[in-house]
Design a protein around this motif. Structure first.
Motif, mmCIF file in Angstrom:
data_model
loop_
_atom_site.group_PDB
_atom_site.id
_atom_site.type_symbol
_atom_site.label_atom_id
_atom_site.label_comp_id
_atom_site.label_asym_id
_atom_site.label_seq_id
_atom_site.Cartn_x
_atom_site.Cartn_y
_atom_site.Cartn_z
ATOM 1 N N GLU A 1 0.838 -1.210 0.000
ATOM 2 C CA GLU A 1 0.000 0.000 0.000
ATOM 3 C C GLU A 1 0.875 1.263 0.000
ATOM 4 O O GLU A 1 0.616 2.234 0.721
ATOM 5 C CB GLU A 1 -0.936 0.013 1.205
ATOM 6 N N HIS B 1 -6.517 2.587 -6.720
ATOM 7 C CA HIS B 1 -7.060 1.764 -5.626
ATOM 8 C C HIS B 1 -6.453 2.175 -4.281
ATOM 9 O O HIS B 1 -7.170 2.391 -3.297
ATOM 10 C CB HIS B 1 -6.763 0.287 -5.903
ATOM 11 N N ASN C 1 -7.805 4.734 -0.888
ATOM 12 C CA ASN C 1 -7.834 4.088 0.432
ATOM 13 C C ASN C 1 -8.809 2.901 0.498
ATOM 14 O O ASN C 1 -9.471 2.672 1.506
ATOM 15 C CB ASN C 1 -8.194 5.118 1.512
ATOM 16 N N HIS C 2 -8.886 2.130 -0.600
ATOM 17 C CA HIS C 2 -9.724 0.930 -0.607
ATOM 18 C C HIS C 2 -9.024 -0.187 0.181
ATOM 19 O O HIS C 2 -7.850 -0.074 0.543
ATOM 20 C CB HIS C 2 -9.998 0.480 -2.039
ATOM 21 N N LYS C 3 -9.747 -1.265 0.398
ATOM 22 C CA LYS C 3 -9.217 -2.375 1.179
ATOM 23 C C LYS C 3 -7.961 -2.960 0.548
ATOM 24 O O LYS C 3 -7.853 -3.060 -0.679
ATOM 25 C CB LYS C 3 -10.269 -3.484 1.297
ATOM 26 N N LYS C 4 -7.047 -3.357 1.395
ATOM 27 C CA LYS C 4 -5.820 -3.987 0.937
ATOM 28 C C LYS C 4 -6.128 -5.364 0.338
ATOM 29 O O LYS C 4 -7.069 -6.036 0.747
ATOM 30 C CB LYS C 4 -4.857 -4.142 2.123
ATOM 31 N N LYS D 1 -5.936 -9.279 -0.289
ATOM 32 C CA LYS D 1 -5.750 -10.363 0.672
ATOM 33 C C LYS D 1 -4.392 -11.010 0.502
ATOM 34 O O LYS D 1 -3.769 -10.917 -0.564
ATOM 35 C CB LYS D 1 -6.861 -11.403 0.500
ATOM 36 N N GLU E 1 -14.893 -14.017 -1.070
ATOM 37 C CA GLU E 1 -14.570 -12.606 -1.353
ATOM 38 C C GLU E 1 -15.735 -11.699 -0.969
ATOM 39 O O GLU E 1 -16.900 -11.994 -1.284
ATOM 40 C CB GLU E 1 -14.249 -12.438 -2.845
ATOM 41 N N SER F 1 -15.157 -7.981 -1.001
ATOM 42 C CA SER F 1 -14.872 -6.607 -1.451
ATOM 43 C C SER F 1 -14.974 -6.504 -2.978
ATOM 44 O O SER F 1 -14.127 -7.059 -3.693
ATOM 45 C CB SER F 1 -13.477 -6.175 -1.001
ATOM 46 N N LYS G 1 -14.397 -3.916 -4.824
ATOM 47 C CA LYS G 1 -13.261 -3.136 -5.332
ATOM 48 C C LYS G 1 -12.020 -4.018 -5.473
ATOM 49 O O LYS G 1 -11.294 -3.938 -6.471
ATOM 50 C CB LYS G 1 -12.955 -1.972 -4.376
ATOM 51 N N ASN G 2 -11.768 -4.854 -4.468
ATOM 52 C CA ASN G 2 -10.628 -5.768 -4.529
ATOM 53 C C ASN G 2 -10.750 -6.735 -5.697
ATOM 54 O O ASN G 2 -9.798 -6.992 -6.431
ATOM 55 C CB ASN G 2 -10.521 -6.565 -3.225
#
Length: 748
Positions: free
Chosen positions: A572, A640, A644-647, A649, A711, A713, A715-716
């Motif tokens: 990130e 992404h 600040n979207h989810k990291k 996995k 899953e 997210s 966005k991910n």
């Protein structure tokens, strides 16, 4: 308290040296460009001629120093402590402003800079004095400022810009009608007369602008004044005979002499008259300090009315100033950057356009095109055809932009017209005592002659016009920026001399160092040996060989960028992802330059090697595909993380690392093959195509299963699929590139 003024005086001396350096770096464009652009004489000869002109002009410089003392403001209205604040602010602001333009590579006027610095400083100091007075109001500002002179300077400069462009265009158009682009043949018939006119005009300019005001001019004054026409006519006859004899005896063009003498004349006038822009203020400060110390009066009570008197310049200081100017001319890299801007805008052939089109430049080009078409309907077709023939260029090999940059930017006819017209206009203004900027005159003459010479064709007009607009906009910024910035600096120093003077001097030093490093970095980038190389070969074998270097370069950078982006995504790290994006943009720009070279490549191919163009175009298409895939992956990843979207996995990051390792091993194998030139081993690389495709397909299927079961997210999921699918396209582009190169290699 008295020590602060001695400190300020010492600082002004140091600033004077720095101001000479930054000033010469910008103004060198005035007298060097015609000679450099035409390549009529060697660079060494150009520098020697210009150095002689600068040194002689500086040593015999004279009485224009009063501009800094009383040309803009009324010195009797200020006290010694106030005048020292004005001078300190002017020098600090002038240096920073000129260095800023040098770093950008834009020519501006040292005259306008110093005038508006003085004006801004004097106006703010006047406001401060008026605010402290119980009897004065803003209506009294005219008592402090020489408003008539300021208005005269501004009006003269604006008028000179329009006149210089128009006259330059007209004279060049007529000259091209006479000489065409076949100047060798035409010079045999008209060269002597043209040389006579040009040398007479430049010679008159040297006397009227270069020497007027110097102690030497007094010896010629009675002979020159009132007999200008007779002198010009006599000079024309003498120089015409000289030109005829020179061409007959030495079998060389008289234009070589015209360009050399013109360069000397402009350099002489520049240093003889513009030296005030660099050392006028420090010298005025030195004289002020002398008068104040001798008076014994308090600094806040000693009137500077003494500056109204004319004070002769010290020969030793002029000698030192001239020496610094010459040294700067030889060693300043920024001077070359500024010179390149004007030469690129006036270049007859293709060049790497420095400026991007803007709305105004597009409107101007479209408008002038429509006007030209309308006027064309009014001129008989036969007349148009005859005129067009006079402007037909020599049939030469199509030069690439890089090759064109090494060729003369324009011929000696245009260079001579540039020098002659600039010299004549400056001479006329000097005779009529009209203020003008030599930078603005020489630049606009060069732009006018470029337009008349049809250097601004449909291929380049929108870029060149944008460049001219940028430069002219910079001139207005010079005036406004100097006025405002210098006023602010005056306010700060007047607020607390002991604290603000050292702080501002330190800030000046830091900004100069920063600009130096920035310019150095840009210069190193422009000479980057790792850049993609344009193909200049005329054979199929040559194109294939040259393309191998570019393929190696792109593959190595692809490997590096892909790894940087995936690491940045996993950690990130937005700064790392931004770095990856910049590297992709740089790669894409270089591939775009290769595409721009296709025209020249096809034009210059041997008849038996035309099929090489198909190979080159196909290779470029695959390189473009690779660049676009990298660009997509880098931008989506940065977006992404930046949002600040989810990291991703751990399992996704692990899969991407496996992809990176496999792809990296393939790319390293390709690098080794191309570096060693063992192209038969490309077959082993192609054998790994199935391995890559299978691995990527498995990862895609794995993510589909993950999405259905665990899953959460969107966005991910979107990002991850985007990366996998674009990586698949990237791998396909790389393998297609290998297949194309391998098949061409086997055919050879």
């Amino acid at each position: 308290m008295e020590n602060i003024y001695l400190f300020m005086l010492i600082a002004l001396v140091v600033l004077a040296v720095v101001d000479i350096v930054v000033g010469v770096s910008n103004d060198a464009v005035n007298f060097l460009n015609s000679a450099i652009g035409s390549k009529a004489i060697s660079m060494r000869t150009i520098m020697i001629v210009a150095s002689l002109g600068i040194f002689i002009g500086a040593v015999f410089s004279s009485g224009l120093m009063e501009v800094a003392r009383k040309g803009i403001f009324v010195p009797g209205q200020f006290y010694f402590d106030e005048i020292m604040v004005i001078f300190m602010a002017v020098m600090i602001t002038d240096i920073l402003l000129l260095d800023f333009f040098n770093t950008l590579g834009l020519p501006t006027s040292t005259t306008v800079s110093i005038v508006f610095n003085l004006l801004g400083a004097a106006v703010v100091m006047s406001f401060i004095k008026i605010s402290k007075s119980e009897t004065e109001t803003l209506a009294n500002l005219g008592e402090y400022i020489n408003t008539a002179k300021a208005i005269e300077i501004i009006g003269g400069i604006l008028l000179s810009v329009i006149i210089a462009f128009s006259v330059g265009a007209i004279v060049q158009w007529v000259s091209r009608l006479i000489f065409t682009f076949h100047i060798k043949e035409k010079m045999k018939h008209f060269g002597a007369v043209f040389g006579g006119v040009a040398l007479a005009a430049i010679g008159y300019f040297i006397f009227m602008k270069g020497l007027k005001g110097t102690p030497w001019y007094d010896h010629f004054k009675d002979v020159v004044e009132g007999n200008e026409l007779i002198i010009l006519l006599g000079s024309f006859i003498v120089f015409t005979l000289f030109s005829y004899a020179f061409q007959k005896i030495f079998k060389k063009s008289i234009l070589i002499i015209v360009i050399s003498v013109g360069t000397f004349g402009l350099a002489l006038a520049f240093s003889g008259n513009d030296l005030v822009n660099f050392i006028g203020v420090p010298m005025a400060a030195f004289h002020s300090y002398e008068f104040w110390v001798a008076s014994g009066v308090d600094a806040s009570a000693f009137s500077m009315e003494v500056l109204e008197s004319k004070v002769p310049a010290e020969p030793l200081l002029l000698f030192i100033a001239g020496s610094i100017m010459v040294i700067t001319l030889w060693f300043s890299k920024k001077a070359r950057t500024v010179a390149e801007t004007e030469i690129s805008l006036s270049r007859q052939g293709e060049s790497h356009e420095k400026f991007q089109p803007n709305m105004l430049s597009r409107v101007i080009v479209r408008g002038t095109t429509l006007i030209s078409l309308g006027m064309g309907k009014l001129i008989p077709a036969a007349t148009q055809e005859k005129l067009n023939k006079r402007f037909e260029k020599l049939d030469t090999k199509a030069l690439t932009k890089d090759q064109s940059m090494n060729a003369p930017a324009f011929d000696m006819v245009r260079a001579s017209v540039n020098l002659m017209v600039a010299g004549v206009l400056i001479s006329i203004a000097t005779t009529m005592k009209l203020p003008l900027s030599t930078t603005y005159v020489t630049f606009m003459v060069a732009m006018g002659t470029s337009l008349a010479d049809r250097a601004w064709g449909r291929e380049s007009a929108v870029y060149r016009v944008a460049g001219v607009l940028n430069v002219i906009g910079g001139w207005f910024f010079t005036a406004l920026g100097a006025f405002v910035a210098c006023g602010v600096v005056v306010f700060l120093i007047q607020w607390n001399k002991e604290i603000m003077t050292p702080i501002l001097l330190l800030l000046t030093a830091l900004l100069l160092a920063r600009n130096y490093l920035s310019h150095k970095k840009k210069s190193e980038i422009s000479l980057d040996p790792s850049k993609l190389k344009k193909s200049e070969s005329s054979t199929v074998q040559g194109i294939i060989s040259e393309s191998a270097d570019n393929i190696t370069n792109v593959i190595a950078r692809t490997n590096k960028i892909y790894t940087i982006v995936l690491k940045g995504l996993a950690k990130e790290d937005s700064s790392g992802l931004k770095k990856g994006r910049k590297q992709v943009d740089k790669l894409d720009a270089e591939i775009e330059e290769l595409r721009d070279n296709i025209f020249y490549l096809i034009k210059n191919l041997d008849e038996t090697s035309v099929r090489g163009s198909n190979f080159y175009i196909t290779i470029l298409a695959f390189l473009t595909d690779i660049s676009q895939s990298l660009d997509f992956i880098a931008k989506k990843s940065y977006k992404h993380i930046n949002n600040n979207h989810k990291k991703l996995k751990f399992s996704q990051i692990k899969d991407l690392q496996e992809i990176d390792q496999t792809l990296s091993s393939v790319l390293e194998e390709i690098e080794e093959v191309f570096n060693s030139r063992k192209f038969e081993r490309i077959s082993f690389v192609l054998a790994r195509k199935t391995e890559l495709e299978t691995m990527l397909s498995n990862k895609i299927q794995k993510q589909i299963d993950r999405t259905r079961s665990e899953e959460s997210s969107p966005k991910n999921t979107t990002l991850y699929f985007n990366i996998l699918l674009e990586t698949k396209d990237l791998a396909t582009g790389i393998m297609n590139l290998m297949e194309e190169y391998y098949s061409s290699y086997k055919r050879e």
